[in-house]
Design a protein around this motif. Structure first.
Motif, mmCIF file in Angstrom:
data_model
loop_
_atom_site.group_PDB
_atom_site.id
_atom_site.type_symbol
_atom_site.label_atom_id
_atom_site.label_comp_id
_atom_site.label_asym_id
_atom_site.label_seq_id
_atom_site.Cartn_x
_atom_site.Cartn_y
_atom_site.Cartn_z
ATOM 1 N N ALA A 37 -3.053 0.865 -22.584
ATOM 2 C CA ALA A 37 -3.988 0.741 -21.452
ATOM 3 C C ALA A 37 -5.229 1.597 -21.673
ATOM 4 O O ALA A 37 -6.353 1.189 -21.347
ATOM 5 C CB ALA A 37 -3.276 1.142 -20.155
ATOM 6 N N GLY A 38 -5.036 2.803 -22.232
ATOM 7 C CA GLY A 38 -6.192 3.651 -22.517
ATOM 8 C C GLY A 38 -7.135 3.031 -23.536
ATOM 9 O O GLY A 38 -8.353 3.082 -23.395
ATOM 10 N N VAL A 39 -6.557 2.434 -24.582
ATOM 11 C CA VAL A 39 -7.386 1.769 -25.597
ATOM 12 C C VAL A 39 -8.169 0.609 -24.993
ATOM 13 O O VAL A 39 -9.348 0.403 -25.270
ATOM 14 C CB VAL A 39 -6.506 1.297 -26.769
ATOM 15 N N LEU A 40 -7.525 -0.165 -24.118
ATOM 16 C CA LEU A 40 -8.210 -1.290 -23.466
ATOM 17 C C LEU A 40 -9.355 -0.802 -22.587
ATOM 18 O O LEU A 40 -10.429 -1.406 -22.550
ATOM 19 C CB LEU A 40 -7.208 -2.097 -22.637
ATOM 20 N N LEU A 41 -9.159 0.317 -21.868
ATOM 21 C CA LEU A 41 -10.221 0.851 -21.035
ATOM 22 C C LEU A 41 -11.405 1.316 -21.881
ATOM 23 O O LEU A 41 -12.568 1.090 -21.535
ATOM 24 C CB LEU A 41 -9.688 2.007 -20.186
ATOM 25 N N VAL A 42 -11.120 1.982 -22.995
ATOM 26 C CA VAL A 42 -12.202 2.433 -23.883
ATOM 27 C C VAL A 42 -12.965 1.249 -24.448
ATOM 28 O O VAL A 42 -14.206 1.234 -24.503
ATOM 29 C CB VAL A 42 -11.632 3.319 -25.005
ATOM 30 N N LEU A 43 -12.244 0.199 -24.884
ATOM 31 C CA LEU A 43 -12.908 -0.987 -25.408
ATOM 32 C C LEU A 43 -13.759 -1.664 -24.343
ATOM 33 O O LEU A 43 -14.878 -2.131 -24.619
ATOM 34 C CB LEU A 43 -11.869 -1.968 -25.954
ATOM 35 N N ALA A 45 -15.211 -0.188 -21.796
ATOM 36 C CA ALA A 45 -16.412 0.630 -21.584
ATOM 37 C C ALA A 45 -17.426 0.438 -22.705
ATOM 38 O O ALA A 45 -18.636 0.352 -22.471
ATOM 39 C CB ALA A 45 -16.014 2.103 -21.468
ATOM 40 N N LEU A 46 -16.930 0.358 -23.948
ATOM 41 C CA LEU A 46 -17.849 0.151 -25.075
ATOM 42 C C LEU A 46 -18.525 -1.203 -24.986
ATOM 43 O O LEU A 46 -19.734 -1.332 -25.247
ATOM 44 C CB LEU A 46 -17.083 0.280 -26.397
ATOM 45 N N LEU A 47 -17.773 -2.244 -24.636
ATOM 46 C CA LEU A 47 -18.377 -3.569 -24.506
ATOM 47 C C LEU A 47 -19.396 -3.600 -23.387
ATOM 48 O O LEU A 47 -20.462 -4.219 -23.509
ATOM 49 C CB LEU A 47 -17.282 -4.611 -24.259
ATOM 50 N N PHE A 51 -23.342 -4.525 -24.077
ATOM 51 C CA PHE A 51 -24.067 -5.616 -23.433
ATOM 52 C C PHE A 51 -25.090 -5.110 -22.440
ATOM 53 O O PHE A 51 -26.003 -5.839 -22.073
ATOM 54 C CB PHE A 51 -23.079 -6.557 -22.737
ATOM 55 N N ARG A 52 -24.934 -3.843 -22.003
ATOM 56 C CA ARG A 52 -25.912 -3.286 -21.063
ATOM 57 C C ARG A 52 -27.199 -2.910 -21.761
ATOM 58 O O ARG A 52 -28.283 -3.105 -21.250
ATOM 59 C CB ARG A 52 -25.305 -2.049 -20.376
ATOM 60 N N LEU A 176 -25.149 8.289 -17.462
ATOM 61 C CA LEU A 176 -24.299 7.547 -16.531
ATOM 62 C C LEU A 176 -25.137 6.884 -15.444
ATOM 63 O O LEU A 176 -24.840 5.763 -15.016
ATOM 64 C CB LEU A 176 -23.265 8.489 -15.909
ATOM 65 N N GLY A 177 -26.182 7.560 -14.987
ATOM 66 C CA GLY A 177 -27.040 6.959 -13.979
ATOM 67 C C GLY A 177 -27.792 5.760 -14.497
ATOM 68 O O GLY A 177 -28.024 4.783 -13.766
ATOM 69 N N ASP A 178 -28.159 5.772 -15.789
ATOM 70 C CA ASP A 178 -28.868 4.628 -16.367
ATOM 71 C C ASP A 178 -27.978 3.413 -16.512
ATOM 72 O O ASP A 178 -28.476 2.299 -16.693
ATOM 73 C CB ASP A 178 -29.436 5.016 -17.737
ATOM 74 N N LEU A 179 -26.658 3.598 -16.476
ATOM 75 C CA LEU A 179 -25.768 2.439 -16.571
ATOM 76 C C LEU A 179 -25.873 1.539 -15.353
ATOM 77 O O LEU A 179 -25.604 0.339 -15.430
ATOM 78 C CB LEU A 179 -24.314 2.907 -16.730
#
Length: 237
Positions: A37-43, A45-47, A51-52, A176-179
């Motif tokens: 689950a941790g790996v999926l959350l990191v992936l 966030a990276l995706l 795309f952002r 984080l604010g720029d996200l």
């Protein structure tokens, strides 16, 4: 011959639920699920960050297509110009703008931007301010004297093709604010600062003196072509 009764798998139809009190998943299995689950959350966030900040066309997945959906240009006003642009100067400045927050390190909150600003400043003489007593001609129209206002500097014009940001450093909270929101204020701040530095540099240069020299040569050549043998040009308030 001995016969064995087939057992149904837990996920197969007709499978019976585990009896009450049956042992659950082992601690090792739970740790494996938590790591997955941790790996999926990191992936994820990276995706999201990819795309952002990266257009889809930059990934090479889709073809790029540009459409100009701008509206018609509206003419707001017209003005008659009476000034003679006699000289122009090109300037370049490196702006180093840093914003800090008290009691917080730069790695947590703060920004620093290095920006190269390039622009031009024009120097002009306002011929529309000439009065009746500022131009005198002798009786045989062979000599003329002109008194002009001193040359002035126009507003600096920043060149977007030669101006660019060299580096940007942002703290963790700023990233984080720029996200979640676009904040163009930093870009506008360095551009305003670059314009101000260019204006100061133009004021300290000899751009206005160069403009007065060029204006004098232009008027002398024009009036001599009209038959005046002596042309005197002076500047004052």
């Amino acid at each position: 011959m001995s016969s064995s009764t087939p057992t149904a798998s837990p996920g197969a139809p007709g499978a019976r639920p585990p009896a009450p009190g049956a042992p659950g998943p082992s601690p090792g299995a739970r740790r494996s699920w938590l790591r997955a689950a941790g790996v999926l959350l990191v992936l994820a966030a990276l995706l999201f960050a990819l795309f952002r900040f990266t257009p889809l066309t930059g990934l090479g997945l889709f073809g790029e297509e540009t459409r100009d959906r701008s509206g018609p240009v509206l003419l707001e006003s017209l003005r008659d110009m009476s000034r003679y642009d006699a000289a122009s100067g090109s300037f370049q400045v490196v702006v180093d703008l840093e914003k800090d927050v008290r009691f917080l390190p730069d790695a947590v909150r703060g920004t620093r931007t290095l920006y190269v600003g390039a622009g031009t400043v024009d120097a002009y003489v306002d011929l529309g301010r000439l009065g009746a007593g500022d131009v005198t001609v002798n009786e045989d129209r062979t000599a003329a004297a002109l008194r002009l206002p001193h040359a002035a500097l126009g507003k600096p014009a920043l060149d977007p093709d030669r101006s660019y940001a060299v580096a940007k450093q942002r703290g963790l909270l700023d990233r984080l604010g720029d996200l979640f929101s676009d904040n163009p204020n930093t870009e506008q701040a360095v551009q305003r600062l670059a314009v101000r530095h260019i204006a100061d540099a133009a004021g300290e240069s000899r751009l206005t003196a160069r403009a007065e020299q060029n204006t004098t040569r232009m008027l002398q050549g024009l009036l001599r072509s009209l038959g005046f043998q002596k042309v005197t040009v002076s500047y004052g308030p």
